[in-house]
Design a protein around this motif. Structure first.
Motif, mmCIF file in Angstrom:
data_model
loop_
_atom_site.group_PDB
_atom_site.id
_atom_site.type_symbol
_atom_site.label_atom_id
_atom_site.label_comp_id
_atom_site.label_asym_id
_atom_site.label_seq_id
_atom_site.Cartn_x
_atom_site.Cartn_y
_atom_site.Cartn_z
ATOM 1 N N GLU A 201 0.779 -1.213 0.063
ATOM 2 C CA GLU A 201 0.090 0.030 0.227
ATOM 3 C C GLU A 201 0.825 1.304 0.052
ATOM 4 O O GLU A 201 2.072 1.239 0.195
ATOM 5 N N ASN A 202 0.439 2.316 -0.128
ATOM 6 C CA ASN A 202 1.007 3.620 -0.463
ATOM 7 C C ASN A 202 1.138 4.449 1.059
ATOM 8 O O ASN A 202 0.223 4.047 1.895
ATOM 9 N N ALA A 203 2.096 5.152 1.290
ATOM 10 C CA ALA A 203 2.137 5.924 2.455
ATOM 11 C C ALA A 203 1.469 7.243 2.215
ATOM 12 O O ALA A 203 1.049 7.594 1.031
ATOM 13 N N VAL A 204 0.757 8.006 3.224
ATOM 14 C CA VAL A 204 0.138 9.139 2.934
ATOM 15 C C VAL A 204 0.772 10.358 3.601
ATOM 16 O O VAL A 204 0.930 10.133 5.082
ATOM 17 N N VAL A 205 1.101 11.370 3.000
ATOM 18 C CA VAL A 205 2.249 12.438 3.339
ATOM 19 C C VAL A 205 1.345 13.738 3.253
ATOM 20 O O VAL A 205 1.177 14.041 2.137
ATOM 21 N N ASN A 206 0.899 14.231 4.359
ATOM 22 C CA ASN A 206 0.097 15.499 4.127
ATOM 23 C C ASN A 206 -1.078 15.305 3.381
ATOM 24 O O ASN A 206 -0.988 16.358 2.502
ATOM 25 N N GLY A 207 -1.828 14.392 3.391
ATOM 26 C CA GLY A 207 -2.690 14.162 2.422
ATOM 27 C C GLY A 207 -2.464 13.708 1.093
ATOM 28 O O GLY A 207 -3.312 13.560 0.453
ATOM 29 N N VAL A 208 -1.175 13.355 0.804
ATOM 30 C CA VAL A 208 -0.753 13.119 -0.648
ATOM 31 C C VAL A 208 -0.329 11.615 -0.427
ATOM 32 O O VAL A 208 0.548 11.299 0.302
ATOM 33 N N GLU A 209 -0.709 10.686 -1.240
ATOM 34 C CA GLU A 209 -0.342 9.405 -1.347
ATOM 35 C C GLU A 209 1.388 9.326 -1.990
ATOM 36 O O GLU A 209 1.408 9.750 -3.152
#
Length: 222
Positions: A201-209
């Motif tokens: 799965e993707n990480a989410v950084v400041n609302g961005v994948e």
């Protein structure tokens, strides 16, 4: 008749003397002088054979086997962090993380050994064999030992780089076969509170994948 008797007697004596002389000459043994040197066999020339020295066996150093492709991940003794090492065609990368600090390293794998280095004095040496990498890790003046067995996806090392809302993002994650995981995400130069994503799965950084890349996707550009 009486006057011829002495003559016949002398003649007979002469004949007898001649006969005895002939007989003596016939029966006497022949004496032959032989030179002993003439009968001796010719001297045999003596040939001295000098044995050639036996050459020393040449010592051939055999290179220890090094995997063309391999991934290792395990625990760092005395630190609580994790270490991951990946090898691709002689090139190697490593990542150490305990959730608070991290170290990315790169180097080479050859002759059954991995040697890596990175920023802040990070260094790693490990022997390969028996399905694991075992050695020592140095970072910021400290040193620990580790043993990292081989792992298969989805376990292993992942990395992500991205530009999120104008800030450079860099993240690293290590996954073990038993479900243990650790990671660190930097936004700019500061640690960001970003949950470790599930494998795949993707990480989410400041609302961005942000998409994690496995070693095969980033090692060439590392």
């Amino acid at each position: 008749m009486t006057r011829l008797g002495p003559v016949y007697t002398l003649a007979a004596g002469a004949v007898m003397a001649v006969a005895l002389g002939v007989a003596s000459a016939t029966t006497s043994p022949t004496t032959q002088t032989v030179n002993a040197q003439d009968d001796a066999p010719p001297p045999v020339a003596q040939v001295t054979t000098v044995a050639s020295p036996t050459p020393e066996p040449e010592v051939v150093k055999t290179a220890k086997p090094t995997p063309v492709k391999a991934d290792y991940a395990g625990r760092v003794t005395g630190n609580g962090g994790l270490i991951a090492i990946s090898i691709r065609n002689g090139k190697a990368v490593g990542y150490f993380c305990d959730g608070k600090i991290e170290a990315w390293m790169k180097g080479k794998a050859a002759d059954g050994k991995v040697t890596l280095s990175g920023r802040h004095g990070a260094s790693l040496t490990a022997q390969l064999g028996g399905g694991r990498a075992a050695g020592s890790l140095g970072f910021d003046g400290r040193k620990w030992s580790f043993k990292a067995p081989t792992v298969k996806k989805p376990s292993g090392l992942y990395r992500a780089t991205a530009l999120v809302r104008g800030a450079n993002v860099r993240a690293g994650w290590i996954y073990l076969d038993d479900g243990t995981r650790v990671g660190l995400t930097l936004v700019g130069d500061k640690v960001a509170d970003v949950p470790i994503p599930e494998p795949g799965e993707n990480a989410v950084v400041n609302g961005v994948e942000v998409d994690p890349q496995d070693v095969d996707e980033f090692i060439e550009g590392f």
